[in-house]
Scaffold this motif. Structure first.
Motif, PDB file in Angstrom:
ATOM      1  N   ALA A  90       0.835  -1.204   0.000  1.00  0.00           N
ATOM      2  CA  ALA A  90       0.000   0.000   0.000  1.00  0.00           C
ATOM      3  C   ALA A  90       0.870   1.254   0.000  1.00  0.00           C
ATOM      4  O   ALA A  90       0.618   2.212  -0.739  1.00  0.00           O
ATOM      5  N   MET A  91       1.902   1.221   0.809  1.00  0.00           N
ATOM      6  CA  MET A  91       2.757   2.405   0.932  1.00  0.00           C
ATOM      7  C   MET A  91       3.596   2.628  -0.318  1.00  0.00           C
ATOM      8  O   MET A  91       3.890   3.764  -0.680  1.00  0.00           O
ATOM      9  N   ILE A  92       3.994   1.543  -0.972  1.00  0.00           N
ATOM     10  CA  ILE A  92       4.744   1.725  -2.217  1.00  0.00           C
ATOM     11  C   ILE A  92       3.823   2.301  -3.295  1.00  0.00           C
ATOM     12  O   ILE A  92       4.228   3.135  -4.089  1.00  0.00           O
ATOM     13  N   ALA A  93       2.569   1.877  -3.283  1.00  0.00           N
ATOM     14  CA  ALA A  93       1.610   2.432  -4.249  1.00  0.00           C
ATOM     15  C   ALA A  93       1.501   3.953  -4.076  1.00  0.00           C
ATOM     16  O   ALA A  93       1.391   4.687  -5.062  1.00  0.00           O
ATOM     17  N   ARG A  94       1.567   4.431  -2.839  1.00  0.00           N
ATOM     18  CA  ARG A  94       1.461   5.870  -2.603  1.00  0.00           C
ATOM     19  C   ARG A  94       2.740   6.610  -3.003  1.00  0.00           C
ATOM     20  O   ARG A  94       2.816   7.827  -2.856  1.00  0.00           O
ATOM     21  N   ARG A  95       3.750   5.872  -3.452  1.00  0.00           N
ATOM     22  CA  ARG A  95       4.967   6.538  -3.919  1.00  0.00           C
ATOM     23  C   ARG A  95       4.895   6.920  -5.383  1.00  0.00           C
ATOM     24  O   ARG A  95       5.834   7.521  -5.915  1.00  0.00           O
ATOM     25  N   ALA A  96       3.785   6.608  -6.048  1.00  0.00           N
ATOM     26  CA  ALA A  96       3.634   7.040  -7.443  1.00  0.00           C
ATOM     27  C   ALA A  96       3.738   8.559  -7.544  1.00  0.00           C
ATOM     28  O   ALA A  96       4.220   9.093  -8.545  1.00  0.00           O
ATOM     29  N   SER A  97       3.313   9.244  -6.485  1.00  0.00           N
ATOM     30  CA  SER A  97       3.395  10.712  -6.516  1.00  0.00           C
ATOM     31  C   SER A  97       4.840  11.195  -6.580  1.00  0.00           C
ATOM     32  O   SER A  97       5.124  12.256  -7.132  1.00  0.00           O
ATOM     33  N   GLU A  98       5.761  10.404  -6.009  1.00  0.00           N
ATOM     34  CA  GLU A  98       7.184  10.770  -6.119  1.00  0.00           C
ATOM     35  C   GLU A  98       7.603  10.796  -7.588  1.00  0.00           C
ATOM     36  O   GLU A  98       8.357  11.657  -8.026  1.00  0.00           O
ATOM     37  N   ASN A  99       7.109   9.835  -8.334  1.00  0.00           N
ATOM     38  CA  ASN A  99       7.476   9.758  -9.749  1.00  0.00           C
ATOM     39  C   ASN A  99       6.848  10.878 -10.550  1.00  0.00           C
ATOM     40  O   ASN A  99       7.425  11.346 -11.533  1.00  0.00           O
ATOM     41  N   GLU A 100       5.671  11.320 -10.108  1.00  0.00           N
ATOM     42  CA  GLU A 100       5.080  12.483 -10.776  1.00  0.00           C
ATOM     43  C   GLU A 100       5.949  13.712 -10.549  1.00  0.00           C
ATOM     44  O   GLU A 100       6.164  14.498 -11.470  1.00  0.00           O
ATOM     45  N   VAL A 101       6.464  13.850  -9.337  1.00  0.00           N
ATOM     46  CA  VAL A 101       7.387  14.959  -9.064  1.00  0.00           C
ATOM     47  C   VAL A 101       8.628  14.827  -9.962  1.00  0.00           C
ATOM     48  O   VAL A 101       9.084  15.807 -10.561  1.00  0.00           O
ATOM     49  N   ASP A 102       9.168  13.618 -10.039  1.00  0.00           N
ATOM     50  CA  ASP A 102      10.360  13.394 -10.877  1.00  0.00           C
ATOM     51  C   ASP A 102      10.075  13.759 -12.333  1.00  0.00           C
ATOM     52  O   ASP A 102      10.898  14.383 -13.006  1.00  0.00           O
ATOM     53  N   LEU A 103       8.909  13.345 -12.821  1.00  0.00           N
ATOM     54  CA  LEU A 103       8.552  13.655 -14.207  1.00  0.00           C
ATOM     55  C   LEU A 103       8.377  15.149 -14.411  1.00  0.00           C
ATOM     56  O   LEU A 103       8.849  15.711 -15.411  1.00  0.00           O
ATOM     57  N   MET A 104       7.719  15.811 -13.474  1.00  0.00           N
ATOM     58  CA  MET A 104       7.536  17.261 -13.579  1.00  0.00           C
ATOM     59  C   MET A 104       8.893  17.960 -13.621  1.00  0.00           C
ATOM     60  O   MET A 104       9.101  18.893 -14.401  1.00  0.00           O
ATOM     61  N   ILE A 109       2.193  15.070  -3.087  1.00  0.00           N
ATOM     62  CA  ILE A 109       3.464  14.727  -2.446  1.00  0.00           C
ATOM     63  C   ILE A 109       3.519  15.313  -1.039  1.00  0.00           C
ATOM     64  O   ILE A 109       4.150  14.724  -0.149  1.00  0.00           O
ATOM     65  N   GLU A 110       2.846  16.444  -0.809  1.00  0.00           N
ATOM     66  CA  GLU A 110       2.862  17.029   0.536  1.00  0.00           C
ATOM     67  C   GLU A 110       2.161  16.111   1.542  1.00  0.00           C
ATOM     68  O   GLU A 110       2.446  16.151   2.728  1.00  0.00           O
ATOM     69  N   VAL A 111       1.251  15.267   1.046  1.00  0.00           N
ATOM     70  CA  VAL A 111       0.628  14.274   1.914  1.00  0.00           C
ATOM     71  C   VAL A 111       1.456  12.984   1.935  1.00  0.00           C
ATOM     72  O   VAL A 111       1.762  12.429   2.989  1.00  0.00           O
ATOM     73  N   ASP A 112       1.851  12.516   0.756  1.00  0.00           N
ATOM     74  CA  ASP A 112       2.503  11.206   0.659  1.00  0.00           C
ATOM     75  C   ASP A 112       3.917  11.208   1.246  1.00  0.00           C
ATOM     76  O   ASP A 112       4.300  10.258   1.939  1.00  0.00           O
ATOM     77  N   ALA A 155      13.259  13.769  -1.459  1.00  0.00           N
ATOM     78  CA  ALA A 155      14.396  14.565  -1.919  1.00  0.00           C
ATOM     79  C   ALA A 155      14.124  15.187  -3.298  1.00  0.00           C
ATOM     80  O   ALA A 155      14.505  16.329  -3.561  1.00  0.00           O
ATOM     81  N   GLY A 156      13.445  14.433  -4.162  1.00  0.00           N
ATOM     82  CA  GLY A 156      13.137  14.951  -5.500  1.00  0.00           C
ATOM     83  C   GLY A 156      12.172  16.126  -5.443  1.00  0.00           C
ATOM     84  O   GLY A 156      12.210  17.034  -6.283  1.00  0.00           O
ATOM     85  N   HIS A 157      11.297  16.114  -4.438  1.00  0.00           N
ATOM     86  CA  HIS A 157      10.339  17.210  -4.240  1.00  0.00           C
ATOM     87  C   HIS A 157      11.066  18.450  -3.715  1.00  0.00           C
ATOM     88  O   HIS A 157      10.841  19.566  -4.203  1.00  0.00           O
ATOM     89  N   LEU A 158      11.956  18.249  -2.751  1.00  0.00           N
ATOM     90  CA  LEU A 158      12.709  19.377  -2.198  1.00  0.00           C
ATOM     91  C   LEU A 158      13.559  20.020  -3.296  1.00  0.00           C
ATOM     92  O   LEU A 158      13.668  21.248  -3.384  1.00  0.00           O
ATOM     93  N   ARG A 159      14.117  19.149  -4.148  1.00  0.00           N
ATOM     94  CA  ARG A 159      14.924  19.663  -5.253  1.00  0.00           C
ATOM     95  C   ARG A 159      14.057  20.490  -6.206  1.00  0.00           C
ATOM     96  O   ARG A 159      14.452  21.572  -6.650  1.00  0.00           O
ATOM     97  N   ALA A 160      12.866  19.971  -6.516  1.00  0.00           N
ATOM     98  CA  ALA A 160      11.960  20.694  -7.423  1.00  0.00           C
ATOM     99  C   ALA A 160      11.571  22.047  -6.824  1.00  0.00           C
ATOM    100  O   ALA A 160      11.539  23.062  -7.520  1.00  0.00           O
TER     101      ALA A 160
END
Lengths: 369, 128
Positions: free
Chosen positions: A348-362, B107-110, B115-120
């Protein structure tokens, strides 16, 4: 008939440990897109024992069988063979399809994987020596047996433990020359492998994004960018497909072995370079693009010194597709969590890491990196 | 209307108990799983703390961009579809702002310390 129970698949998700460790302490997910069963994993010890004389000319008595990791896509077992009369002890590893037979659609197949490991080994890539490939008649599933290689695979330890302080600065360059040698393996020597270049990769990603339940505008922007910057076909090369910390055995001298050839295919060598530099594989050290260890310049210089050619425009395409690939894998875990494939909290927690990848893509698409 | 303390406050106590009293007694597999569980409760606590005003702000941004009303989920689906069908240009400044707002909210919730967010955030601040 004695059977050894290795643990539950779902509980062991994320545990990638070889050499040392108990296989369940790392929080970093294996590359997913893989399904998994929740049943206890069982291996018939007597069945494995019967193949001993095919693993080693001397044969040997099997002892100490235990599971190292029950990854989503493969199980890894450790055992020893003792030659007759308390002779020499051989430390071995069995890599097997989960539950003996499951195989993901993009996996090369364990028999092909074993063949590739033997060929790249002959071409000077450090890999564990393959001792035996399981046959149907063995009755213990699909897989292969290799020598055990000492060292560490857990990224957190490699990146932080003092034992690796001396070797860490040398790793980006070591990765570069290793990848150049992998990409130069003569294709004529290889078994038939799937050919997945940029166009095929984009098709896979697009289908996976459209299958997700949640709307994901950032993923759609990434798909459009990949469409608008599509690469032309080049002569394909051997691509490892998952070259990163976690899949490499590191010891005090450098890379002792390249593991996890299950996603091996023919394609664009820049795919491996981009995947190694993808943000999730920096393990928090975002300012060190090469696996959280060092600079792209070190990697590129050694890659080119070893005969490879870096193509920055193509690399950028693979940077974006790598971020999307990992994001789609995380997002797809929602369905696996809900349909009962893996109801673990970790999933479940890994699924919620998809948002990290959205940040990376942005970051990649709007800020450059 | 429930009595107080709030769910946010109660979960705060749960986290303190697990981290300070339970976690130190665990090791290996259980210790790792407890760390994951604490992270999970912290995530839920952050999600509960999102204000109605912030939710409205995201909705209003999508309404303005798409020129139609709807729930945030419906509008996000419409936004995705229009991007995929090339009716919206991802390079448009309003589109980019909306993408960042949706991404930041998640991301602010998750994982606010990702680190990638802080960088952005640092890169965007430097670009201003």
């Amino acid at each position: 008939m004695s059977k050894v129970v290795g643990g539950k698949c779902a509980r062991r998700f994320g545990g990638v440990a070889r050499g040392r460790g108990n296989g369940n302490t790392t929080g970093k997910a294996r590359l997913a897109g893989e399904s998994m069963a929740s049943e206890a994993i069982v291996l018939d010890e007597e069945g494995l024992s019967r193949t001993a004389d095919r693993m080693l000319p001397s044969g040997g008595r099997l002892r100490g069988l235990r599971m190292l990791s029950g990854g989503a896509s493969q199980e890894t077992w450790f055992f020893e063979l003792v030659e007759a009369g308390d002779g020499p002890v051989h430390r071995l590893v069995l890599r097997r399809a989960p539950g003996g037979c499951y195989q993901h659609a993009t996996a090369a197949g364990l028999e092909v994987e074993a063949a590739v490991i033997r060929i790249v080994g002959r071409n000077g890539i450090p890999v564990p020596t393959v001792r035996y490939v399981l046959e149907h008649g063995d009755g213990i599933g699909r897989g292969f047996v290799t020598d055990h290689v000492d060292g560490e695979t857990i990224a957190r330890k490699i990146l932080r433990d003092d034992a690796f302080a001396r070797v860490r600065p040398t790793l980006p360059a070591a990765f570069g020359s290793l990848l150049a040698r992998i990409h130069a393996v003569p294709k004529g020597e290889l078994p038939q492998l799937r050919l997945t270049g940029a166009a095929a990769t984009l098709n896979i990603l697009r289908n996976e994004v459209r299958r997700l339940d949640m709307p994901r505008p950032v993923f759609e922007v990434a798909i459009r960018w990949l469409e608008d910057h599509m690469l032309d076909d080049r002569e394909p090369a051997l691509v490892h497909g998952d070259f990163r910390l976690g899949n490499l055995i590191i010891d005090g001298h450098g890379v002792a072995a390249v593991l996890d050839w299950e996603l091996v295919h023919l394609g664009d060598p820049m795919e491996d370079i981009a995947w190694l530099c993808a943000t999730p594989w920096r393990f928090g050290a975002v300012d060190k693009p090469v696996g959280g260890l060092g600079t792209r310049e070190d990697l590129f210089a050694s890659y080119e010194a070893a005969g490879g050619a870096i193509d920055r425009a193509r690399l950028r395409w693979w940077d974006v597709s790598s971020a999307l690939r990992w994001g789609v894998n995380c997002a797809a875990m929602v369905a696996q969590y809900r349909d009962g494939t893996d109801t673990s909290l970790e999933r479940a927690m890994i699924a919620r890491r998809a948002s990290e990848n959205e940040v990376d893509l942005m970051r990649l698409l709007y800020l450059g990196d | 209307m429930q009595d107080e303390p709030t769910p946010h406050e109660i979960l705060g106590s749960v986290i303190t108990f697990l981290r300070d009293d339970v976690q130190p007694q665990l090791s290996g597999y259980s210790g790792f799983q407890m760390r994951v569980a604490i992270n999970a409760i912290e995530l839920v606590r952050r999600e509960l703390a999102v204000t109605p005003a912030h939710r409205m702000e995201l909705n209003a941004m999508l309404v303005a961009l798409l020129a139609r009303e709807g729930s945030t989920a419906d509008l996000a689906a419409e936004f995705s579809r229009r991007i995929a069908e090339r009716q919206i240009d991802p390079q448009g400044p309003a589109v980019e702002r909306c993408l960042w707002a949706l991404t930041d909210a998640k991301i602010e919730v998750d994982q606010p310390k990702y680190a990638g967010h802080l960088r952005a955030k640092a890169m965007r601040a430097a670009a201003k």
